[in-house]
Write an enzyme that holds these catalytic residues in place. Sequence first.
Site, mmCIF file in Angstrom:
data_model
loop_
_atom_site.group_PDB
_atom_site.id
_atom_site.type_symbol
_atom_site.label_atom_id
_atom_site.label_comp_id
_atom_site.label_asym_id
_atom_site.label_seq_id
_atom_site.Cartn_x
_atom_site.Cartn_y
_atom_site.Cartn_z
ATOM 1 N N ASP A 86 30.654 34.625 45.967
ATOM 2 C CA ASP A 86 29.945 35.273 46.975
ATOM 3 C C ASP A 86 30.468 35.890 48.318
ATOM 4 O OD1 ASP A 86 27.675 34.157 46.291
ATOM 5 O OD2 ASP A 86 27.216 33.263 48.217
ATOM 6 N N HIS A 142 32.161 30.384 39.938
ATOM 7 C CA HIS A 142 31.663 30.571 38.669
ATOM 8 C C HIS A 142 31.478 31.219 37.583
ATOM 9 C CE1 HIS A 142 27.490 27.930 40.345
ATOM 10 N NE2 HIS A 142 28.393 28.286 41.445
ATOM 11 N N SER A 227 39.084 31.396 51.059
ATOM 12 C CA SER A 227 40.497 32.295 50.258
ATOM 13 C C SER A 227 40.425 33.102 49.241
ATOM 14 C CB SER A 227 40.871 30.517 49.023
ATOM 15 O OG SER A 227 41.799 31.177 48.614
#
Length: 274
Positions: A86, A142, A227
């Site tokens: 995201d 992911h 980050s």
Amino acid sequence: MTAKWMKWMTELTSRKWISRLMGRFSHSEASRLLIPAFAKSYGIPLHEAEKDIKEYRTLNEFFTRKLKPDMRPIHALPEGLISPVDALITAMGEIQSGTILNVKGQDYSLEELLNHSPRIETYNQGYFFVLYLSPTDYHRIHAPVTGRKLESEHIKGKVYPVNDFGMRHMRTVLSRNERLITYISHDLGEVAVVKVGAMNVSSIKYTDAKANQWNRGDDLAYFEFGSTVVLLIENGTFEPLPELAEGCKVKMGEPLGRFYSANKTKRGNGPHLG
């Protein structure tokens, strides 16, 4: 406050010992008292979290939380590249002779970003995305493709902030900060997932350090605090969705574009993913 003063303060707070101190506190039971205020301050969608907010024992455990099943559907097209996180797209485009151009006004060489890896030639005319994760975002990373690990590298470095100020006013932050790089081979080429640490990040960790293959959407790694991920795609194998641009928000599992086989003609109008 002037940019010069902010830069000096950023240099001071980028020291590893400060980051370690913050990391130690975020792992302590005392830090759980800050979870409700942290969640409210950043507008974190608590309904997505795997557990109730009261079940998290530390701030770090909450920050690296998993989501409930099916909160991030994985786009089904086999040749599609999905977002691993995201994030906000802060830069994207073609890599020009080994250089990533104009990321918040700065150019980045693959030589420095990838720590002089021999794999640089695979990406020097490829494609890139810079994906910024704010404290509001879900912070697990992911697999963007189904494939196997070719190589991984941990590069020690600074912990400069990767927010807008840090990226514009600090020199080549993405190449100077701590990085964990995963090179993944898939049916239509290769990608590099460059996970870049930031201020107050105590570490970047693999979910399973022994894993060497993933399906798209599998849990790969996670950040401890905010980050950036730099996603690199092999030369001549990819075209992005035409509607994507700098400033777009993406969620993990959503498509970024389509791979095409080297022996097929690239479509000129961009991919159309159903």
